[in-house]
Design a protein around this motif. Sequence first.
Motif, PDB file in Angstrom:
ATOM      1  N   SER A 207       0.809  -1.218   0.000  1.00 36.95           N
ATOM      2  CA  SER A 207       0.000   0.000   0.000  1.00 36.95           C
ATOM      3  C   SER A 207       0.842   1.268   0.000  1.00 36.95           C
ATOM      4  O   SER A 207       0.398   2.319  -0.447  1.00 36.95           O
ATOM      5  N   ASP A 208       2.073   1.171   0.506  1.00 38.14           N
ATOM      6  CA  ASP A 208       2.940   2.354   0.510  1.00 38.14           C
ATOM      7  C   ASP A 208       3.703   2.509  -0.805  1.00 38.14           C
ATOM      8  O   ASP A 208       4.551   3.391  -0.943  1.00 38.14           O
ATOM      9  N   GLY A 209       3.416   1.641  -1.778  1.00 38.82           N
ATOM     10  CA  GLY A 209       4.052   1.735  -3.082  1.00 38.82           C
ATOM     11  C   GLY A 209       5.338   0.950  -3.211  1.00 38.82           C
ATOM     12  O   GLY A 209       5.943   0.928  -4.282  1.00 38.82           O
ATOM     13  N   SER A 210       5.777   0.295  -2.144  1.00 39.99           N
ATOM     14  CA  SER A 210       7.033  -0.450  -2.170  1.00 39.99           C
ATOM     15  C   SER A 210       6.869  -1.780  -2.892  1.00 39.99           C
ATOM     16  O   SER A 210       5.820  -2.417  -2.822  1.00 39.99           O
ATOM     17  N   ILE A 211       7.920  -2.190  -3.544  1.00 34.07           N
ATOM     18  CA  ILE A 211       7.984  -3.545  -4.093  1.00 34.07           C
ATOM     19  C   ILE A 211       8.392  -4.511  -2.984  1.00 34.07           C
ATOM     20  O   ILE A 211       7.769  -5.545  -2.787  1.00 34.07           O
ATOM     21  N   PHE A 212       9.448  -4.139  -2.249  1.00 32.77           N
ATOM     22  CA  PHE A 212       9.920  -4.916  -1.100  1.00 32.77           C
ATOM     23  C   PHE A 212      10.006  -3.970   0.100  1.00 32.77           C
ATOM     24  O   PHE A 212      11.040  -3.323   0.305  1.00 32.77           O
ATOM     25  N   PRO A 213       8.973  -3.863   0.912  1.00 32.01           N
ATOM     26  CA  PRO A 213       8.979  -2.874   1.993  1.00 32.01           C
ATOM     27  C   PRO A 213      10.038  -3.124   3.063  1.00 32.01           C
ATOM     28  O   PRO A 213      10.411  -2.206   3.788  1.00 32.01           O
ATOM     29  N   ASN A 214      10.528  -4.368   3.177  1.00 26.89           N
ATOM     30  CA  ASN A 214      11.509  -4.688   4.216  1.00 26.89           C
ATOM     31  C   ASN A 214      12.903  -4.936   3.646  1.00 26.89           C
ATOM     32  O   ASN A 214      13.731  -5.569   4.289  1.00 26.89           O
ATOM     33  N   SER A 215      13.158  -4.429   2.454  1.00 30.50           N
ATOM     34  CA  SER A 215      14.444  -4.716   1.820  1.00 30.50           C
ATOM     35  C   SER A 215      15.613  -4.004   2.495  1.00 30.50           C
ATOM     36  O   SER A 215      16.768  -4.203   2.116  1.00 30.50           O
ATOM     37  N   SER A 216      15.328  -3.186   3.501  1.00 26.29           N
ATOM     38  CA  SER A 216      16.413  -2.550   4.248  1.00 26.29           C
ATOM     39  C   SER A 216      16.868  -3.383   5.430  1.00 26.29           C
ATOM     40  O   SER A 216      17.921  -3.097   6.024  1.00 26.29           O
ATOM     41  N   ASN A 217      16.093  -4.419   5.774  1.00 32.86           N
ATOM     42  CA  ASN A 217      16.495  -5.240   6.915  1.00 32.86           C
ATOM     43  C   ASN A 217      16.326  -6.736   6.687  1.00 32.86           C
ATOM     44  O   ASN A 217      16.565  -7.523   7.592  1.00 32.86           O
ATOM     45  N   GLU A 218      15.895  -7.149   5.498  1.00 30.94           N
ATOM     46  CA  GLU A 218      15.797  -8.570   5.187  1.00 30.94           C
ATOM     47  C   GLU A 218      16.398  -8.821   3.805  1.00 30.94           C
ATOM     48  O   GLU A 218      16.201  -8.033   2.878  1.00 30.94           O
ATOM     49  N   ILE A 219      17.110  -9.925   3.688  1.00 27.02           N
ATOM     50  CA  ILE A 219      17.710 -10.302   2.417  1.00 27.02           C
ATOM     51  C   ILE A 219      16.620 -10.794   1.466  1.00 27.02           C
ATOM     52  O   ILE A 219      15.792 -11.629   1.826  1.00 27.02           O
ATOM     53  N   ILE A 220      16.616 -10.283   0.242  1.00 33.31           N
ATOM     54  CA  ILE A 220      15.643 -10.704  -0.760  1.00 33.31           C
ATOM     55  C   ILE A 220      16.146 -11.983  -1.420  1.00 33.31           C
ATOM     56  O   ILE A 220      17.312 -12.070  -1.812  1.00 33.31           O
ATOM     57  N   SER A 221      15.273 -12.967  -1.542  1.00 30.77           N
ATOM     58  CA  SER A 221      15.680 -14.232  -2.154  1.00 30.77           C
ATOM     59  C   SER A 221      15.903 -14.045  -3.653  1.00 30.77           C
ATOM     60  O   SER A 221      15.311 -13.175  -4.299  1.00 30.77           O
ATOM     61  N   GLU A 222      16.749 -14.899  -4.196  1.00 32.11           N
ATOM     62  CA  GLU A 222      17.029 -14.854  -5.630  1.00 32.11           C
ATOM     63  C   GLU A 222      15.776 -15.120  -6.447  1.00 32.11           C
ATOM     64  O   GLU A 222      15.539 -14.489  -7.483  1.00 32.11           O
ATOM     65  N   SER A 223      14.962 -16.065  -5.974  1.00 28.61           N
ATOM     66  CA  SER A 223      13.738 -16.387  -6.713  1.00 28.61           C
ATOM     67  C   SER A 223      12.772 -15.204  -6.719  1.00 28.61           C
ATOM     68  O   SER A 223      12.091 -14.952  -7.718  1.00 28.61           O
ATOM     69  N   ALA A 224      12.729 -14.458  -5.616  1.00 36.31           N
ATOM     70  CA  ALA A 224      11.845 -13.297  -5.550  1.00 36.31           C
ATOM     71  C   ALA A 224      12.309 -12.211  -6.519  1.00 36.31           C
ATOM     72  O   ALA A 224      11.494 -11.548  -7.172  1.00 36.31           O
TER      73      ALA A 224
END
Length: 376
Positions: A287-304
Amino acid sequence: MNAQDNGLNWPEEWKEKAKNRSKAIGKVYAALLAVCAALLLFSIVYKPTINLNEYISVQNDGYNGFASVRLNFNENRFCNDYEYELTSPNGSHNPQKFINDCIDYKNAYIDYNGGLKNGDTVKISLDQVRLAEREYAHKIKPDTIIYDVDGLEDAPTFDAFYGLDVTFEGRNGSGYAYLNTDGSLIFDQYLCYDLDKYDGLSNGDTVTLSTYYYEADSKKGILYSKADYEREILLESLKRNDKIPKELTKKFTVEGLEENGASSQSSAANAASGAASGSLAAGSNYSDGSIFPNSSNEIISESAIRALSDTDLRYAINEIFARHGYIFKDSGLQAHFSSFDWYKPTVNSDNFSDSVFNSVEKQNVAAMQKERDRRG
């Protein structure tokens, strides 16, 4: 004129003695001439000896298995000892020139790629010694230094996986792995992490989490073995931290995946729970327009990352910059992020530094940029 010519009739005994005396004097003269000739020849061929062992020392640098040795030369002592004795080809007395131009000891730095360990033997050749002998009319020894490496300490270590965990979601046989951080400060923010498997997982499988530096990873294609690659990581860590990771990999066993007979309602509930807890699902648009809202504190998986469209991938990379107030030169990106309340443009692009990124942000940006570059 002899004794008889002078009117003297010398006894034969006296005559014989005089004759022998003349022969003895002749022999003495001959011996003296021989000695003089020998001394002259000796002065021509003799070369005084310079023993470099009196001025050379070898020093260990580094840790056991990662060490180098350095050849040191006591310049002050040498210059004092040979201040007037060494004559250069132009006739001047200059022992410093002898050191710099002939011995060239400063180039005798042996590192063996920083791989020396206790028990190794190092052979250091002083290649310029023969040239120095010709130019300065001195015999110089030795021309080779043999050194046994000893006394090195083991490198200090740190836990590269402190504060990191791997969780599993989805169905047995098609489950996903997610790399998470508990918020603890990672020892080295430049370390990167990767799982060997992110999806298609079943309970009981093993996944391996690896840590590395991009500097070492960039050389992976030109290194000859896994051992060489891992060594590059350790050397990079020593350069940055003066410490090395205790381990470069950590294994996790897959567990907690739903069996295939579980209800779809339960799966949906778990998926919603995963999203709420901050698991980074592919292509999410919150809702805030983010693709990954927690990408500043969680590692994004390769598949994602790979599941994103090109447009969403572009937004996902730049939203990390946007969170730090980056003002975009691209008018489209600037308009996109300006539509969100959380975006506060404060830093001109020319003054922006990625040093404001934490280690998770740096890894996520690098991973997404790598995927962007792969797509071309």
